[in-house]
Write an enzyme that holds these catalytic residues in place. Structure first.
Site: not given
Lengths: 386, 156, 594
Positions: C281, C284, C308, C328, C367, C370, C375, C524
């Site tokens: 990141e 990036e 994230c 990102s 999560k 996710e 993907e 988190c």
């Protein structure tokens, strides 16, 4: 001794001065004088809660804000009540003039008539009346516009904070109080909410003066009041009566000769059995929206109570525990006692429950369930069981 | 753009995008389409920039904002105390017979919906009902047959 | 502010005007029971369990919803109050599914606690629980069981006040009133970010995470499977709460030991992937800055925003589908970890990746979703097989019969078990930003960030939106184009705050280069998978534990992690390289907003 209930003739026909003349005259007076007149008249809210109207206006006038609202509560949903509909049909200008006087006194520039969905057929004629009013307002130099807000079908929206919530596009759930609408109402602005009949009565107090108005009624209850009479009566309809009459007199005049009980104040009110007719004055100790349901000896009071509780279970907004669950419990409870799956003494438990609902519910809806529940169960216990 | 899209757009233009326009907009849709479809509610949510769940939460609170498809004629029979005392049950049975549906249902051709409703303020003239915005009082099974008969003829 | 004085149980209490009776009582240590009240949320006043007696008033007063007034006299305990509260509890229980023995929240349930306190029975009232309520298990993340709902609306207010999503709403009224969705659609059909904040704010078992531990046990018990677990930084500072430790206790070593004893084949550290995220990141960001500042490429989107937090990612996909270019392209640490395990780790360890089951222990509900995104299969397999919450890990440890408090400290396995303080602080709001700045500044200037002991305090703390600027001076030759540039950064946590940031981005007025967004308040450590309750006091303590662990780490900058150096040397070659691109970066999709 039997007395015929004293009929009054104020709101509908007599003193038939053009209401907008009353408004014009009122606007020549000092605002505080009008408030004083209302306080002197003893006029209380005619929607059911019975808050002194002059007091409400006094608070409303004292609030400082860039915008204030006047709302005419025409969400007449109490079963057995239809007098506001008649006022809006027959003499809408008395109510509109009352709104305008309120606007003048409190400094509100915008007003709404909150009309219940069930009365949509009144919309066209009311809109015309508002056009007429707007002309008059211009003429008198009063900066006040009125719009009609249609309700969408919810009994609880008759509660003023629920009404405001629904106007704001939300579920009609009563708010926590304080703050009251008078400080924090529609869109957070001071808002004076009055019932249709209250506003019409304001016009008449202004017209007659407090002294004259006060001559009607008793020392406890001043003025005249509209009664919506229905049920087992040969004279169903709206009747304007002086306050302070004995139930026995009322029943003699309006009952069918076989009256077993009357329900005063709608489903939220009290059931009075025959044995208490002589000793009870209508509206004494409790205020009333003027609904009187008359039951004769053919009626099952179990079925009456069941109908009420079914109504409550549906029309509770559902947000607070005692009202949401309590209404269901009372309904299921009387069914269980009737069916014999719960013993008769379970009725006592339910009476305690209705007391808890009275003590802990968020708004008047849940708080008043106990009125009809206890008065019916206490007086017609055997009908609940057998 | 569907007809519903256009209707919602028009109503929002008329009433504004503020949250307090929600009820008037929903009422406007119901007036035209008899109920609030998913599409209509999503459209309103988008236009007023609130979530679809909020629109539904508000709509489902009110008995005159239906979220299930309803008939051309929505019959609302008063079930409150005086109308109940004066024979509402018999009326409902009669209408269920004629329309061949139960309370809460809509006829197959979407012509009639039969609903029960709480007090409509016609207690002194009960039993009473509303069909769309019009009211009918002092009803009897015979009168109900006539009223429905007229409407059935009108729509067939 | 004016002060007022009232009497509560004959004790004089002076509070600021506007304070509720409930809070005034707390001030003098008088406990009043609550259910619908939650300090994160606006006042509802609808459960009515907090009623008190106000002298001179017939009805009882909801103490949470009533402001204290000067001269008020309050009683919080009397026969009238006790009877009323007991009745209210009985009513709530009467519409509740009282099968506590089968409830995931049993022993961690506010309704159960109060029902026990008031000794509620099942006889006083009839059951009015709606029959045939089905549990909605349609979502990968959240289970909704209406039979356990007490209609306190905490979830509704959470979704509205904290997240601004309003996926849940109160619908219908009276006896039909319930907490539901648009047209009662299932949880997988609605606009929901899966953040799980509704779960951590639910007082009962009505909203829970979808549990996967049975599948994990099956995998562990299968000798053919190599089961790898990695745990996120926020898990180790909260898991202790499940075992009676004080909030904010680090239990990293005991957790590792427990997981090993439970039979996981390898216990690795998500923080390694956090360090990896920073490298990717950070580069990036530098690439975007160069393209924008030097090449003046109009297609480059700035500010760049972190990716994230899967709740946040789904939020932007729904709410700002035209602005996905700002995200990102880096996968979250969890997903980088999974992709690396089934390629790099498998290769190094000589294990068939089809035999690897990769489990993530996360403070998060999103999560789970996710891990199941289509993907997330760049290793050729589903990169992460299952996401577990901190709560599920706690349950699994209990199920395995271990006495957690007696366990010795263990060490993460290798590879992919080594991490830095920068990876650890990912758990707190501002942590990703701080970790990124530590590395980016060092890469650009060859020097550590100019903050005392690397602690970039302006990006820390629970303020909803934080801003900071950092000027690059004396840059290394290859970064001379950044000389004198002040990087402007912002940090937001809680999606209502994210919306404020995104409205600026959408309007083209965002003044920032780089923004960190986390879906959950506090980051988190306050995630939807964390032990319940979570309040600001809890968030602060968990955050302190995170920064403490950071300070204890010998290495505190991601690019200095030797395992990171190794993975680039031996496998990935270069940040943003071809392999990185395939395994560690992802694409986003537009979703419907309504």
């Amino acid at each position: 001794m039997t007395n015929i209930p004293k009929k009054a003739d104020i709101l509908f026909s007599a003193y038939s001065v053009e209401p907008y003349q009353i408004l014009k005259d009122a606007m020549k007076r000092k605002k505080e004088d009008i408030i004083q007149e209302l306080l002197d008249s003893g006029l209380r809210g005619r929607g059911g809660a019975g808050f002194p109207t002059g007091m409400k206006w006094k608070f409303g006038a004292a609030e400082k804000a860039d915008q204030k609202y006047v709302i005419c509560n025409a969400d007449e949903g109490e079963p057995g009540t239809f007098k506001d509909k008649k006022l809006l049909t027959d003499v809408p200008r008395k109510t509109i003039s009352g709104m305008a006087i309120c606007a003048y006194v409190t400094g509100a520039t915008k007003g709404f008539i909150y009309l219940r969905a069930e009365y949509r057929y009144l919309l066209a004629s009311l809109e015309k009346e508002i056009e007429v009013f707007e002309q008059k307002a211009k003429e008198f130099g009063l900066d006040f516009e009125i719009k009609i807000f249609m309700g969408a079908g919810a009994y609880v929206c008759g509660e003023e904070t629920a009404l405001i919530e629904s106007m704001e596009g939300k579920r009609g759930e009563p708010r926590n109080k304080p703050p009251y609408p008078i400080q924090n109402g529609y869109l957070g602005k001071p808002t004076i909410v009055n019932n249709v009949e209250t506003l019409a009565s304001v016009s008449m107090v202004c017209r007659l003066g407090a002294e004259e108005y006060k001559k009607l009624g008793t020392s406890d209850q001043k003025g005249s009041k509209l009664f919506s009479i229905s049920g087992d009566s040969p004279k169903e309809g709206v009747h304007e009566l002086e306050l302070g009459m004995k139930v026995s007199d009322f029943v003699t005049e309006y009952g069918d000769g076989d009256t077993k009980a009357i329900q005063v104040g709608g489903v939220a009110g009290y059931c009075i059995p025959r044995k208490k007719f002589e000793s009870t004055i209508i509206g004494e100790g409790q205020t009333t929206g003027g609904s009187t349901l008359i039951f004769n000896s053919t009626r099952s009071m179990y079925r009456v109570l069941h109908n009420y509780l079914d109504f409550y279970a549906e029309e509770s907004c559902g947000q607070c525990t005692p009202c949401r669950v309590g209404c269901q419990q009372l309904l299921k409870g009387i069914e269980a006692v009737k069916a014999g799956t719960k013993p008769p003494k379970y009725l006592d438990q339910l009476m305690k429950l209705s007391n808890t609902m009275n003590l802990t519910s968020k708004c008047g809806l849940g708080q008043s369930v106990t009125n009809s529940f206890t008065t019916i169960v206490e007086n017609f216990r055997e009908e609940m069981i057998f | 753009m569907t007809k519903t899209n256009e209707l919602v757009k028009k109503l929002v233009e008329e009433h504004g995008v503020a949250r307090e326009s929600l009820l008037p907009v929903l009422q406007g849709i119901v007036k035209e389409e008899r109920y609030l479809s998913k599409e209509a509610m999503r459209d309103v949510a988008e236009q007023l920039d609130i979530s679809a769940a909020e629109v539904y939460g508000t709509a489902s609170f009110f008995s005159f904002l239906d979220t299930e498809e309803k008939g051309k004629y929505i019959i609302r029979v008063c079930k409150s105390i005086t109308c109940d005392m004066k024979g509402k049950c018999e009326l409902v049975r009669t209408m269920e017979d004629i329309l061949k549906i139960k309370v809460g249902q809509t006829t197959v051709g979407k012509r009639f919906s039969l609903l029960e409703t709480n007090c409509i303020g016609l207690c002194d003239q009960g039993p009473a009902m509303l069909i769309n915005d019009d009211y009918y009082t002092k009803l009897t099974p015979v009168k109900v047959r006539e009223i429905l008969g007229d409407l059935i003829r009108k729509t067939s | 502010m004016t002060n007022i004085t009232l009497k509560i149980d004959n004790v004089d209490v002076t509070v600021e005007k506007g304070t509720s009776i409930l809070d005034a009582a707390k001030k003098v240590d008088i406990r009043i029971p609550t259910l619908c009240h939650h300090e994160d949320l606006c006042i509802a006043g609808n459960c009515r369990i907090c009623v008190v007696e106000q002298i001179g008033k017939h009805t009882l007063t909801a103490s949470c919803a009533t402001p204290a007034e000067d001269g008020m006299e309050i009683k919080t305990s009397s026969p009238k109050i006790r009877k009323a509260r007991k009745d209210i509890m009985s009513l709530l229980v009467s519409e509740h599914n009282t099968q506590c023995t089968t409830c995931y929240r049993s022993t961690n349930c506010e309704l159960q606690d109060l029902a026990a306190e008031y000794n509620i029975d099942n006889e006083t009232y009839l059951s009015v629980l709606k029959p045939n309520l089905e549990i909605d298990k349609s979502s990968w993340s959240i289970e909704k069981d209406d039979s356990k709902c007490i209609r306190c609306q905490r979830c509704v207010r959470t979704c509205a006040d904290i997240q601004g999503v309003n996926a849940l709403a109160v619908t219908e009224k009276g006896n039909e009133m319930r907490v539901s969705t648009f047209m009662h659609l299932t949880m997988n059909e609605i606009v929901c970010t899966n953040c799980g904040q509704c779960i951590t704010h639910c007082p009962t078992g009505a909203l829970t995470e979808r549990r996967y531990y049975d599948e994990i046990w099956d995998a562990i018990d299968d000798p053919d499977k190599h089961v790898v677990v990695n745990t996120a930084p926020s898990v180790r500072v909260a898991l202790g709460e499940m075992f009676g430790y004080e909030v904010g206790t680090q239990v990293t070593g005991q957790m590792v030991t427990a997981l090993k004893k439970m039979g996981f084949d390898a216990v690795l550290d998500t923080d390694f992937a956090a360090d990896l995220t920073i490298i990717e990141e950070g580069h990036e960001l530098l690439a975007r800055l160069k393209a924008a500042l030097v090449d003046k490429d109009p297609n480059i989107k700035l500010p760049m925003i972190t990716s994230c937090s899967p709740g946040w990612v789904k939020f932007i996909e729904h709410m700002y589908p035209n602005h996905l270019g700002h995200l990102s392209t880096c996968k979250s640490p969890q997903q980088m970890f999974g992709a690396a395990v089934k390629t790099y780790y498998a290769e190094k360890k000589g294990i068939d990746p089809s035999k690897i089951v990769c489990v993530a222990g996360m403070p998060c509900a999103a999560k789970k979703y996710e891990a199941n995104r289509p993907e997330m299969r760049s290793s050729g397999y589903q990169d992460i097989d299952a996401g577990l919450t901190t709560r599920e890990i706690g349950h699994m440890i209990k199920q395995s019969g271990l006495d957690f408090k007696d366990l010795e400290n263990g060490e993460f396995d290798s590879l992919m078990g080594e991490s830095t303080g920068a990876g650890v602080i990912f758990g707190a709001t501002g942590g990703v930003m701080e970790a990124a700045l530590r590395t980016v500044y060092a890469v650009i200037t060859g020097r550590p960030v100019p903050f005392e002991r690397l602690n970039i305090t302006p990006v820390r703390g629970l303020k909803g939106i934080k801003e900071a600027g950092i000027k690059f001076e004396n840059c290394l030759p290859e970064y001379s184009w950044l000389e004198g540039v002040e990087a402007k950064v912002a940090i937001a946590h809680g999606l209502t705050n994210a919306r404020v940031i995104m409205d600026e981005v959408a309007a083209g007025t965002s003044p920032y280069h780089f923004i960190e967004i986390m879906a959950c308040p506090g980051g988190c450590i306050g995630g939807g998978g964390q032990p319940i309750p979570t309040t600001d006091a809890v968030r602060i303590k968990r955050t302190e534990a995170i920064y403490k662990e950071d300070m204890e780490k010998p290495i505190r900058m991601s690019h200095e992690n030797p395992e990171i150096t190794e993975i680039y040397e031996k496998f990935l070659k270069a940040p943003l390289g071809e392999k990185s691109h395939k395994l560690l970066h992802t694409k986003y999709r537009t979703r419907k907003r309504y």
